[in-house]
Design an enzyme around this catalytic site. Sequence first.
Site, PDB file in Angstrom:
ATOM      1  N   ASP A   1       0.614  -1.332  -0.183  1.00  0.00           N
ATOM      2  CA  ASP A   1       0.174   0.142  -0.065  1.00  0.00           C
ATOM      3  C   ASP A   1       0.637   1.265  -0.092  1.00  0.00           C
ATOM      4  O   ASP A   1       2.173   0.988  -1.064  1.00  0.00           O
ATOM      5  CB  ASP A   1      -1.398   0.308   1.047  1.00  0.00           C
ATOM      6  CG  ASP A   1      -1.997   1.065   1.263  1.00  0.00           C
ATOM      7  OD1 ASP A   1      -2.963   0.765  -0.084  1.00  0.00           O
ATOM      8  OD2 ASP A   1      -1.875   2.215   2.104  1.00  0.00           O
TER       9      ASP A   1
ATOM     10  N   TYR B   1     -12.946   7.715  -2.274  1.00  0.00           N
ATOM     11  CA  TYR B   1     -12.482   7.666  -0.163  1.00  0.00           C
ATOM     12  C   TYR B   1     -11.388   8.550   0.158  1.00  0.00           C
ATOM     13  O   TYR B   1     -11.094   9.190   0.520  1.00  0.00           O
ATOM     14  CB  TYR B   1     -12.295   6.011   0.040  1.00  0.00           C
ATOM     15  CG  TYR B   1     -11.138   5.751  -0.258  1.00  0.00           C
ATOM     16  CD1 TYR B   1      -9.655   5.677   0.339  1.00  0.00           C
ATOM     17  CD2 TYR B   1     -11.159   4.946  -1.519  1.00  0.00           C
ATOM     18  CE1 TYR B   1      -8.427   5.131   0.332  1.00  0.00           C
ATOM     19  CE2 TYR B   1     -10.041   4.220  -1.866  1.00  0.00           C
ATOM     20  CZ  TYR B   1      -9.455   3.753  -0.654  1.00  0.00           C
ATOM     21  OH  TYR B   1      -7.135   3.708  -1.288  1.00  0.00           O
TER      22      TYR B   1
ATOM     23  N   TYR C   1      -2.689   9.942   3.058  1.00  0.00           N
ATOM     24  CA  TYR C   1      -3.900  11.093   2.036  1.00  0.00           C
ATOM     25  C   TYR C   1      -3.450  12.536   1.770  1.00  0.00           C
ATOM     26  O   TYR C   1      -3.815  12.898   0.979  1.00  0.00           O
ATOM     27  CB  TYR C   1      -5.137  10.330   3.301  1.00  0.00           C
ATOM     28  CG  TYR C   1      -5.194   9.158   3.000  1.00  0.00           C
ATOM     29  CD1 TYR C   1      -5.862   8.611   1.634  1.00  0.00           C
ATOM     30  CD2 TYR C   1      -5.370   8.252   3.632  1.00  0.00           C
ATOM     31  CE1 TYR C   1      -6.103   6.940   1.592  1.00  0.00           C
ATOM     32  CE2 TYR C   1      -5.694   7.139   3.951  1.00  0.00           C
ATOM     33  CZ  TYR C   1      -6.211   6.375   2.771  1.00  0.00           C
ATOM     34  OH  TYR C   1      -6.361   4.925   3.346  1.00  0.00           O
TER      35      TYR C   1
ATOM     36  N   HIS D   1      -7.223  -6.559  -1.830  1.00  0.00           N
ATOM     37  CA  HIS D   1      -5.749  -5.569  -1.739  1.00  0.00           C
ATOM     38  C   HIS D   1      -4.900  -6.144  -0.387  1.00  0.00           C
ATOM     39  O   HIS D   1      -3.763  -5.594   0.145  1.00  0.00           O
ATOM     40  CB  HIS D   1      -6.352  -4.304  -0.773  1.00  0.00           C
ATOM     41  CG  HIS D   1      -5.938  -3.455  -1.312  1.00  0.00           C
ATOM     42  ND1 HIS D   1      -4.706  -2.629  -1.552  1.00  0.00           N
ATOM     43  CD2 HIS D   1      -5.127  -2.171   0.495  1.00  0.00           C
ATOM     44  CE1 HIS D   1      -4.332  -1.489  -1.441  1.00  0.00           C
ATOM     45  NE2 HIS D   1      -4.628  -1.183  -0.354  1.00  0.00           N
TER      46      HIS D   1
END
Length: 316
Positions: free
Chosen positions: A102, A149, A233, A293
């Site tokens: 990730d 998201y 993010y 994932h």
Amino acid sequence: MENIQHSHLQAKGLKLHVAEIGTGSKVVVFLHGFPEIWYSWRHQMIAVANAGYRAISVDFRGYGLSEHPSEPEKATFNDFVDDVVALLDSLGITKAHFVGKDFGAFVAVMLDILYPDRVLSIILLGVPFLLPGLSPLQSQLPLIPPGFYMLRWMVPGRAEADFGRFDAKTVVRKVYTMFSASLPPVAVDDNQEIMDLVDSSTPLPPWFSEEDLAEYGSLYEKRGFRTALQVPYRTLLVPCGLDDRKITAPGLLIMGEKDYIMKFPGLEDYIRTGKIKDSVPNLDVTFMPEGSHFVQEQLPEEVNELIISFLNKRSE
């Protein structure tokens, strides 16, 4: 699990948590993603240690058992890279193999570009060669729906309000459930929040137990999500100035074909056409047909075999 040793080391003024198992000069460093912590590599750490490697899993600053920076809202990917280098120095490790999942894949890639003399190889899971700013897929950004998201969590305060309606354990449950699906989480309109896409009573994936959830939940309850929302993010679209660089180390990319990330605009084409090798010339790519994932937790035996086989070829 009981043989994994835990310690805290100083890095740039912060106490960072490190989990270790195995001994010797062949070192593998595992870099987690979101909403993960060191624990997400539990299966791989034991397997590579049994194969003769020293396995190290780091909790990034503000995650797991590591301290928050004094100003989490100013944290960057570069801080995470510098923390890893500082930890290597503290442990007396000159070179290592890096496994990133990730957003941990971003950190692994940046490590190779900025500190190529410290990197023997990189293994990426769930995210291919990408850099902050989403290079080289920037041209695809206009195709992302507004309820995606990632875009929602980039807005200061919005995710905090969304997450704040639930305890940390429930937030992790919802995120794990959403991210285990084959489609990305997208709100239908501005009135729907991302946490509302999953009912709290939805069963966990069969490979993720209530005990696993409790491990994550307890640590996010203590640490919260301040740093986790900042990195990745809120720094994801900030260019890092490394766009024209190439990965010099041998690489392995492991992608689940049912990973929702595969639906990110342009990403599957980037991998399957071989365009990715413009940036990582010495790259092996493996697709796992049933992989999600969280492929390293979902299919640990298969992933362990791929990782160890790759490492052994680079450690002869």
